[in-house]
Design a protein around this motif. Structure first.
Motif, PDB file in Angstrom:
ATOM      1  N   THR A   1       0.852  -1.186   0.000  1.00 39.67           N
ATOM      2  CA  THR A   1       0.000   0.000   0.000  1.00 39.67           C
ATOM      3  C   THR A   1       0.887   1.235   0.000  1.00 39.67           C
ATOM      4  O   THR A   1       1.956   1.253   0.623  1.00 39.67           O
TER       5      THR A   1
ATOM      6  N   GLU B   1       0.740   5.800  -0.415  1.00 39.61           N
ATOM      7  CA  GLU B   1      -0.106   6.974  -0.406  1.00 39.61           C
ATOM      8  C   GLU B   1      -0.550   7.278  -1.829  1.00 39.61           C
ATOM      9  O   GLU B   1       0.210   7.085  -2.778  1.00 39.61           O
ATOM     10  N   SER B   2      -1.775   7.714  -1.974  1.00 42.23           N
ATOM     11  CA  SER B   2      -2.280   8.044  -3.304  1.00 42.23           C
ATOM     12  C   SER B   2      -1.423   9.140  -3.933  1.00 42.23           C
ATOM     13  O   SER B   2      -0.888  10.007  -3.244  1.00 42.23           O
TER      14      SER B   2
ATOM     15  N   SER C   1       1.531   6.891  -8.056  1.00 38.43           N
ATOM     16  CA  SER C   1       1.393   5.891  -9.110  1.00 38.43           C
ATOM     17  C   SER C   1       2.347   6.024 -10.289  1.00 38.43           C
ATOM     18  O   SER C   1       2.961   5.038 -10.679  1.00 38.43           O
TER      19      SER C   1
ATOM     20  N   THR D   1      -6.863   2.159  -7.024  1.00 38.63           N
ATOM     21  CA  THR D   1      -6.863   3.524  -6.490  1.00 38.63           C
ATOM     22  C   THR D   1      -8.302   3.903  -6.170  1.00 38.63           C
ATOM     23  O   THR D   1      -9.252   3.304  -6.689  1.00 38.63           O
TER      24      THR D   1
ATOM     25  N   LYS E   1     -11.197   7.184  -5.076  1.00 42.77           N
ATOM     26  CA  LYS E   1     -11.492   8.600  -5.231  1.00 42.77           C
ATOM     27  C   LYS E   1     -11.233   9.376  -3.947  1.00 42.77           C
ATOM     28  O   LYS E   1     -10.685  10.480  -3.975  1.00 42.77           O
TER      29      LYS E   1
ATOM     30  N   THR F   1     -10.168   7.632  -0.707  1.00 36.11           N
ATOM     31  CA  THR F   1      -9.191   6.978   0.156  1.00 36.11           C
ATOM     32  C   THR F   1      -7.778   7.434  -0.184  1.00 36.11           C
ATOM     33  O   THR F   1      -7.369   7.348  -1.338  1.00 36.11           O
ATOM     34  N   PRO F   2      -6.984   7.872   0.794  1.00 29.70           N
ATOM     35  CA  PRO F   2      -5.620   8.346   0.515  1.00 29.70           C
ATOM     36  C   PRO F   2      -4.617   7.208   0.411  1.00 29.70           C
ATOM     37  O   PRO F   2      -3.482   7.319   0.853  1.00 29.70           O
TER      38      PRO F   2
ATOM     39  N   SER G   1      -3.303   3.698  -2.170  1.00 30.81           N
ATOM     40  CA  SER G   1      -3.384   2.841  -3.352  1.00 30.81           C
ATOM     41  C   SER G   1      -2.903   1.449  -2.973  1.00 30.81           C
ATOM     42  O   SER G   1      -2.022   1.296  -2.122  1.00 30.81           O
TER      43      SER G   1
END
Length: 515
Positions: A27, A29-30, A33, A56, A58, A60-61, A63
């Motif tokens: 996992t 942090e968004s 990517s 990913t 919309k 949730t922080p 990935s």
């Protein structure tokens, strides 16, 4: 020299043979990517890897990245990945299973009767039930509350779900992600197994679970769910064999929270701990989403996750004699799991349910904590329909506080909380009417439970000693010569605790959780 070369060749071949393909998930942090594969390569060096799937979200922080790596030293690979400041967690992507339902095709007279709602004594003990009709007089649910079923999918066109499946009008079927949530055309939930927008059921488990929680009521046909009106969000995370990976289940939790779920039912579990799964459950709690999970059917105190996480309502199963299922009457095998994390119990033996292959078949009967859990999830949605401002902590407290204590054999169902029945058998009427029978007979009680920094305990009489300790016996504080009254809990770290009271009338204990 020849022998030395032979030995070296043997060692080399042996090392190569040890290398094997492993599935892991990490996992992040968004927002990391675009360049993240380079980060992975830098951390694990020459270890071959392949990215299988990226999730990913919309809101949730986080990935989720699912990878296959070829290595003979997986622990080292995971440690190197976690050493990167860009990676939150790196874990083996173990499998989780639906909490089994033992089945047979029954044809007895009472197979279509939901004895667990109101037991007249025709099946087992009279009043060995959860008082559904009395509860329905107060509340039957609201379409403004959404229940997510994380399971094997659901039979979306079953008449018992007519008008109840979510309809995401913001993302119509046009092969475009109109609502920009990362999932194309997810009108009626999402399938994380096949990664598409049709979370249909290929196993039957999810349809059974969903029907117990939320089948249409007062519609002449079939069964009535605990909640007749809530919206249902199907999230398929288990395959046709009832198996699902931790990565997809964690992704399903994030998806459910981000897409409007107020309550999540998880009639599934695994024995492997996972920080990634735990983080997803915490994300649900932080967003005020109640998570209900089956405790498992192995007749053991070995923790099963997610049920063992402290914010989850962990549900065990009883039969129509109010006995803990041990074994299940239907099969003579297994039993309802127990342990320090157990919250409550609900009926889970000889439970009639919907058939995912036949809309007209109402003869299926099964057993398991999988079928007890959705009764509790349905009660949670009813409580939110009654008052949508209630928090996840308040929902858990109300369900536990209103449960009926000491309904089972004395050797297991002792006064107050115990590891076999938790706080007791859920009662829909008590919960909706604000009746908390456990409080009137407890010498010592903690509220709310789970507790926070402002938690209190109520002492019903004198105590020469009152000791607060961890469940493994480490003393936090020892009060001497207390009088009856209400006291503040001391500051404590999150975890499981025990209050032990030495009183003139005997010895009393109460278990509680601090969040």
């Amino acid at each position: 020299m020849k022998n030395l070369l032979s030995i070296l060749l043997f060692v080399l071949v042996s090392q190569v043979a040890l290398a094997q393909t492993e599935r892991i998930f990490i996992t992040t942090e968004s927002g990391s990517s675009p360049h993240f594969p380079t980060v992975i390569g830098a951390q694990i060096g020459q270890t071959p890897f392949e990215i299988l799937q990226v999730y990913t979200f919309k809101k949730t922080p986080v990935s989720i990245w699912i990878l296959e790596v070829e290595t003979d030293d997986l622990p080292s690979v995971l440690l190197r990945l976690e050493a990167s400041p860009k990676i939150l967690t790196a874990e083996i992507d173990a499998d989780m299973w639906a909490s089994d339902m033992e089945t047979y095709d029954a044809n007895d007279l009472h197979v279509g009767e939901q004895w667990y709602g109101e037991n007249t004594g025709a099946n087992g003990n009279e009043n060995a039930d959860i008082d559904l009709p009395e509860g329905w007089f107060i509340e039957r649910g609201s379409p403004n509350i959404t229940l997510a079923i994380l399971d094997s999918g659901m039979k979306l066109d079953h008449p018992e779900f007519a008008g109840r499946i979510v309809n995401n009008t913001a993302d119509p079927i046009n092969n475009i992600d109109d609502d920009a949530n990362g999932y194309i055309d997810d009108v009626s939930g999402f399938d994380f197994v096949d990664h598409d927008n049709h979370p249909g059921d290929e196993n039957g488990h999810g349809t059974a679970v969903g029907g117990i929680a939320a089948a249409n009521g007062d519609n002449i046909i079939g069964f009535a769910g605990v909640d007749w009106n809530c919206k249902i969000l199907p999230v398929r995370v288990l395959d046709e064999n009832g198996r699902g990976s931790y990565s997809k289940i964690a992704a399903g939790v994030y998806y459910a929270v981000d897409n409007g779920a107020n309550v999540i039912n998880m009639s599934l579990g695994g024995v492997s701990e996972s920080n990634s799964l735990k983080n997803s459950i915490q994300y649900a709690y932080d967003n005020n989403v109640t998570v209900v999970a089956a405790s498992g059917n192995s007749n053991t105190s070995v923790p099963q996750f997610p049920a063992a996480y402290p914010t989850v309502i962990a549900v065990g199963a009883t039969n129509w004699f109010n006995e803990r299922c041990s074994p299940f009457m239907l099969t003579g095998r297994g039993g309802s799991n127990m342990g320090k994390h157990l919250s409550v119990v609900a009926p889970g033996d000889m439970i009639p349910h919907l058939n995912y292959e036949d809309d007209l078949d109402y003869s299926s009967v099964n057993s398991g904590t999988s079928l007890a859990s959705p009764m509790v999830a349905g009660l949670a949605t009813l409580l939110l329909a009654q008052d949508s401002t209630r928090t996840a902590a308040e929902i858990k407290y109300l369900i536990q506080a209103s449960a009926v204590d000491r309904v089972g054999p004395e050797n297991e169902d002792s006064r107050g909380w115990d590891q076999y029945y938790g706080f007791g058998l859920i009662n829909v009427y008590n919960a909706l009417s604000g009746k908390f029978p456990i409080k009137t007979e407890s010498y010592i009680s903690v509220y709310p439970n789970p507790a926070y920094a402002n938690g209190k305990f109520h002492l019903g009489g004198e105590a020469s000693d009152l000791i607060i300790s961890t469940v493994d016996g480490r003393v936090i504080i020892n009060y001497k010569n207390l009088s009856a009254g209400i006291y503040n809990l001391p500051q404590m770290a999150a975890g499981y605790y025990v209050i032990s009271v030495v009183a003139p009338t005997g010895f009393y204990i109460e278990r509680f959780t601090v969040l």
